[in-house]
Design a protein around this motif. Structure first.
Motif, mmCIF file in Angstrom:
data_model
loop_
_atom_site.group_PDB
_atom_site.id
_atom_site.type_symbol
_atom_site.label_atom_id
_atom_site.label_comp_id
_atom_site.label_asym_id
_atom_site.label_seq_id
_atom_site.Cartn_x
_atom_site.Cartn_y
_atom_site.Cartn_z
ATOM 1 N N MET A 88 27.560 -36.807 -21.190
ATOM 2 C CA MET A 88 27.949 -35.799 -22.149
ATOM 3 C C MET A 88 27.742 -34.415 -21.538
ATOM 4 N N PRO A 89 28.754 -33.582 -21.563
ATOM 5 C CA PRO A 89 28.630 -32.261 -20.946
ATOM 6 C C PRO A 89 27.537 -31.400 -21.574
ATOM 7 N N GLU A 90 27.307 -31.569 -22.862
ATOM 8 C CA GLU A 90 26.274 -30.764 -23.531
ATOM 9 C C GLU A 90 24.857 -31.126 -23.094
ATOM 10 N N ALA A 91 24.719 -32.233 -22.393
ATOM 11 C CA ALA A 91 23.399 -32.626 -21.902
ATOM 12 C C ALA A 91 22.920 -31.712 -20.772
ATOM 13 N N VAL A 92 23.842 -31.123 -20.017
ATOM 14 C CA VAL A 92 23.456 -30.281 -18.877
ATOM 15 C C VAL A 92 22.656 -29.065 -19.322
ATOM 16 N N PRO A 93 23.153 -28.233 -20.250
ATOM 17 C CA PRO A 93 22.321 -27.087 -20.664
ATOM 18 C C PRO A 93 21.062 -27.525 -21.401
ATOM 19 N N GLY A 94 21.139 -28.607 -22.145
ATOM 20 C CA GLY A 94 19.954 -29.106 -22.843
ATOM 21 C C GLY A 94 18.869 -29.537 -21.875
ATOM 22 N N LEU A 95 19.282 -30.208 -20.813
ATOM 23 C CA LEU A 95 18.336 -30.640 -19.786
ATOM 24 C C LEU A 95 17.731 -29.433 -19.074
ATOM 25 N N LEU A 96 18.555 -28.433 -18.775
ATOM 26 C CA LEU A 96 18.061 -27.218 -18.120
ATOM 27 C C LEU A 96 17.043 -26.495 -18.996
ATOM 28 N N ILE A 97 17.352 -26.324 -20.252
ATOM 29 C CA ILE A 97 16.431 -25.633 -21.166
ATOM 30 C C ILE A 97 15.125 -26.409 -21.297
ATOM 31 N N GLY A 98 15.216 -27.724 -21.433
ATOM 32 C CA GLY A 98 14.012 -28.547 -21.520
ATOM 33 C C GLY A 98 13.173 -28.450 -20.264
ATOM 34 N N CYS A 99 13.827 -28.411 -19.113
ATOM 35 C CA CYS A 99 13.113 -28.296 -17.842
ATOM 36 C C CYS A 99 12.423 -26.948 -17.723
ATOM 37 N N VAL A 100 13.110 -25.875 -18.097
ATOM 38 C CA VAL A 100 12.501 -24.541 -18.056
ATOM 39 C C VAL A 100 11.262 -24.503 -18.945
ATOM 40 N N LEU A 148 19.131 -28.353 -12.585
ATOM 41 C CA LEU A 148 20.495 -27.912 -12.899
ATOM 42 C C LEU A 148 21.493 -28.458 -11.885
ATOM 43 N N ILE A 149 21.176 -28.350 -10.614
ATOM 44 C CA ILE A 149 22.068 -28.880 -9.568
ATOM 45 C C ILE A 149 22.277 -30.377 -9.768
ATOM 46 N N ALA A 150 21.195 -31.103 -9.966
ATOM 47 C CA ALA A 150 21.284 -32.551 -10.164
ATOM 48 C C ALA A 150 22.108 -32.882 -11.405
ATOM 49 N N ALA A 151 21.893 -32.162 -12.488
ATOM 50 C CA ALA A 151 22.608 -32.446 -13.735
ATOM 51 C C ALA A 151 24.109 -32.184 -13.606
ATOM 52 N N VAL A 152 24.470 -31.078 -12.977
ATOM 53 C CA VAL A 152 25.893 -30.748 -12.815
ATOM 54 C C VAL A 152 26.578 -31.778 -11.917
ATOM 55 N N LEU A 153 25.959 -32.106 -10.796
ATOM 56 C CA LEU A 153 26.561 -33.083 -9.882
ATOM 57 C C LEU A 153 26.602 -34.483 -10.496
ATOM 58 N N THR A 154 25.568 -34.831 -11.232
ATOM 59 C CA THR A 154 25.550 -36.131 -11.915
ATOM 60 C C THR A 154 26.677 -36.198 -12.934
ATOM 61 N N ARG A 155 26.864 -35.132 -13.677
ATOM 62 C CA ARG A 155 27.914 -35.089 -14.701
ATOM 63 C C ARG A 155 29.304 -35.254 -14.098
ATOM 64 N N LYS A 156 29.507 -34.723 -12.896
ATOM 65 C CA LYS A 156 30.815 -34.789 -12.251
ATOM 66 C C LYS A 156 31.069 -36.133 -11.556
ATOM 67 N N SER A 157 30.036 -36.932 -11.369
ATOM 68 C CA SER A 157 30.164 -38.196 -10.643
ATOM 69 C C SER A 157 30.788 -39.267 -11.515
ATOM 70 N N GLN A 158 31.668 -40.036 -10.920
ATOM 71 C CA GLN A 158 32.332 -41.129 -11.635
ATOM 72 C C GLN A 158 31.605 -42.451 -11.476
ATOM 73 N N ASN A 159 30.820 -42.587 -10.425
ATOM 74 C CA ASN A 159 30.109 -43.823 -10.126
ATOM 75 C C ASN A 159 28.640 -43.656 -10.515
ATOM 76 N N ILE A 160 28.099 -44.595 -11.262
ATOM 77 C CA ILE A 160 26.736 -44.483 -11.779
ATOM 78 C C ILE A 160 25.693 -44.434 -10.657
#
Length: 108
Positions: free
Chosen positions: A1-13, A34-46
């Motif tokens: 879910m794309p909304e997980a990226v900012p949520g994960l960043l805020i939680g990490c901060v 943030l880097i991990a979340a963005v790249l993970t979100r763009k990946s098609q393979n688990i």
């Protein structure tokens, strides 16, 4: 879910605000997430998706720990990577498969 990226960043901060490593952990720990979340979100393979947190944290966090504590860089990188790999591949991937199989999340 794309909304997980900012949520994960805020939680990490927020979590890193309580770190003994101080402001550098807030900045660089959150950057690694943030880097991990963005790249993970763009990946098609688990399995590729699960590798981004391992690589991002191995590089950024081990450099940070080496800088702040003078810990041996290679050994620190190995330990950080092992911890991330266990979290991502032993817990994360099986959990995602279970959620996908139960149609709780989509396979994307």
């Amino acid at each position: 879910m794309p909304e997980a990226v900012p949520g994960l960043l805020i939680g990490c901060v927020i979590a890193n605000l309580y770190s003994e490593m101080g402001l550098l952990d807030v900045i660089f720990g959150s950057l690694a997430t943030l880097i991990a979340a963005v790249l993970t979100r763009k990946s098609q393979n688990i399995y590729i998706a699960a590798s981004w947190p391992v690589l991002s944290n191995m590089i950024i966090i081990s450099l940070l720990l080496h800088y702040l504590t003078d810990a041996p860089l290679i050994i620190t990188g190995i330990y950080v990577a092992l911890g991330e790999a266990l979290a991502c591949y032993v817990i994360g991937v099986p959990l995602m498969k279970i959620l996908e199989n139960r149609n709780i999340i989509s396979k994307s």
